[in-house]
Design an enzyme around this catalytic site. Structure first.
Site, PDB file in Angstrom:
ATOM      1  N   GLY A  19      15.545  34.553  27.332  1.00 49.06           N
ATOM      2  CA  GLY A  19      15.884  35.702  26.491  1.00 49.06           C
ATOM      3  C   GLY A  19      15.570  35.471  25.033  1.00 49.06           C
ATOM      4  O   GLY A  19      16.309  35.929  24.155  1.00 49.06           O
ATOM      5  N   SER A  22      14.639  38.664  21.704  1.00 50.47           N
ATOM      6  CA  SER A  22      15.448  39.703  21.059  1.00 50.47           C
ATOM      7  C   SER A  22      16.849  39.174  20.787  1.00 50.47           C
ATOM      8  O   SER A  22      17.281  38.179  21.386  1.00 50.47           O
ATOM      9  CB  SER A  22      15.536  40.961  21.939  1.00 50.47           C
ATOM     10  OG  SER A  22      16.165  40.652  23.170  1.00 50.47           O
ATOM     11  N   ASP A  68      11.680  37.918  34.757  1.00 54.36           N
ATOM     12  CA  ASP A  68      13.041  38.349  35.025  1.00 54.36           C
ATOM     13  C   ASP A  68      13.777  37.127  35.561  1.00 54.36           C
ATOM     14  O   ASP A  68      13.472  36.634  36.653  1.00 54.36           O
ATOM     15  CB  ASP A  68      13.036  39.475  36.060  1.00 54.36           C
ATOM     16  CG  ASP A  68      14.434  39.967  36.409  1.00 54.36           C
ATOM     17  OD1 ASP A  68      15.423  39.313  36.034  1.00 54.36           O
ATOM     18  OD2 ASP A  68      14.540  41.012  37.083  1.00 54.36           O
ATOM     19  N   TYR A 160      31.288  39.810  33.946  1.00 49.42           N
ATOM     20  CA  TYR A 160      30.713  39.022  32.849  1.00 49.42           C
ATOM     21  C   TYR A 160      31.637  37.887  32.447  1.00 49.42           C
ATOM     22  O   TYR A 160      31.198  36.736  32.287  1.00 49.42           O
ATOM     23  CB  TYR A 160      30.437  39.949  31.662  1.00 49.42           C
ATOM     24  CG  TYR A 160      29.945  39.277  30.409  1.00 49.42           C
ATOM     25  CD1 TYR A 160      28.672  38.717  30.350  1.00 49.42           C
ATOM     26  CD2 TYR A 160      30.729  39.233  29.263  1.00 49.42           C
ATOM     27  CE1 TYR A 160      28.204  38.116  29.190  1.00 49.42           C
ATOM     28  CE2 TYR A 160      30.281  38.648  28.096  1.00 49.42           C
ATOM     29  CZ  TYR A 160      29.019  38.081  28.060  1.00 49.42           C
ATOM     30  OH  TYR A 160      28.562  37.493  26.906  1.00 49.42           O
ATOM     31  N   ALA A 163      31.591  35.079  34.975  1.00 49.59           N
ATOM     32  CA  ALA A 163      30.410  34.223  34.820  1.00 49.59           C
ATOM     33  C   ALA A 163      30.566  33.304  33.615  1.00 49.59           C
ATOM     34  O   ALA A 163      30.193  32.118  33.672  1.00 49.59           O
ATOM     35  CB  ALA A 163      29.155  35.083  34.679  1.00 49.59           C
TER      36      ALA A 163
END
Length: 256
Positions: A19, A22, A68, A160, A163
């Site tokens: 990632g 951005s 991805d 979330y 995780a």
């Protein structure tokens, strides 16, 4: 980007960032490039313009591989490509995540699996893919980005936060298993960092004011506030730090 400390051992190091095109990830890419690192990063969206921008601004061109990260096979292929181009990866920064809001009673199995795939599963398999190279190189550093959200007991995104909590367990277990190989594994837990995404979606004046009230330091966090800590954890300056979670939140969770 503001000036930050220089970590000489990062000059020429092979760094892989998920990632990295951005948000906080883009700031991380720039930060490592400015250290002289050989940076490869992955993302789902085309980052060609960002790559050109980074080369112009830093004099150091990153390698972008479109990927991805929920596709483990593609992630492994990207890591192999980065290692072939830049040499064995000695610093992995697992940064990519998705904190999409959701209500517990509305979560379907498909969404749950997707949330774990991007926020936890990909982290494990990225670590697995770089570890043999780190062992062969005599050491390395892994930085797993988690969040203070689970520490705060936040609602609104339970998949979330689950995780996030899991990442701390993963970090500690890998630190123990691969410490004899001089591989350090740490987690970095940012507070509310005002990226463009956060400003667009959730950073209302009331929400910002309420969060700032909880911070000891009365300044909002920017991506650059996170970069210096990631550089430190990836560098030899933290050579005897492993299995830890470094919280960078302006003093929210560490003070109760």
């Amino acid at each position: 980007m503001t000036d930050t400390a220089t970590f000489p051992d990062l000059n020429g190091a092979s760094v892989f960032i998920t990632g990295g095109g951005s948000g906080i990830g883009a700031a991380l890419t720039e930060g490592f490039l400015r250290q002289g690192a050989k940076v490869a990063f992955v993302g789902r969206s085309d980052a060609s313009a960002f790559v050109d921008q980074m080369e112009t601004q830093t004099g150091n061109r990153p390698l972008f591989i479109r990927c991805d990260i929920t596709n483990v096979s593609a992630l492994r292929t990207a890591i192999d490509q980065a290692a072939q181009t830049h040499g064995p990866i000695t610093a992995l920064v697992n940064n990519a995540a998705n904190d999409q809001r959701h209500a517990t009673l509305e979560v379907e199995e498909e969404f749950w699996d997707w949330a774990q795939a991007i926020n936890l599963k990909a982290y494990f398999f990225a670590c697995q893919a770089v570890l043999p190279g780190m062992q062969a190189a005599g050491g390395g550093a892994i930085v797993n980005f988690t969040s203070i959200s689970y520490m705060m007991g936040n609602s609104g995104y339970p998949a979330y936060t689950t995780a996030n909590a899991g990442l701390n367990g993963l970090t500690r277990s890998l630190a123990r298993e691969f410490g004899p190989d001089r591989v350090r594994v740490n987690a970095l837990a940012p507070g509310w960092v005002l990226t463009e995404k956060q400003l667009d979606k959730w950073a209302t004046p009331d929400a910002l004011a309420a969060h700032l009230e909880r911070q000891c330091l009365k300044d909002h966090l920017s991506p650059q506030d996170i970069v210096a800590s990631a550089l430190f954890l990836a560098s030899a300056s933290s050579r005897m730090i492993t299995g830890q979670t470094l919280v960078v939140d302006g003093g929210v969770v560490v003070t109760g």
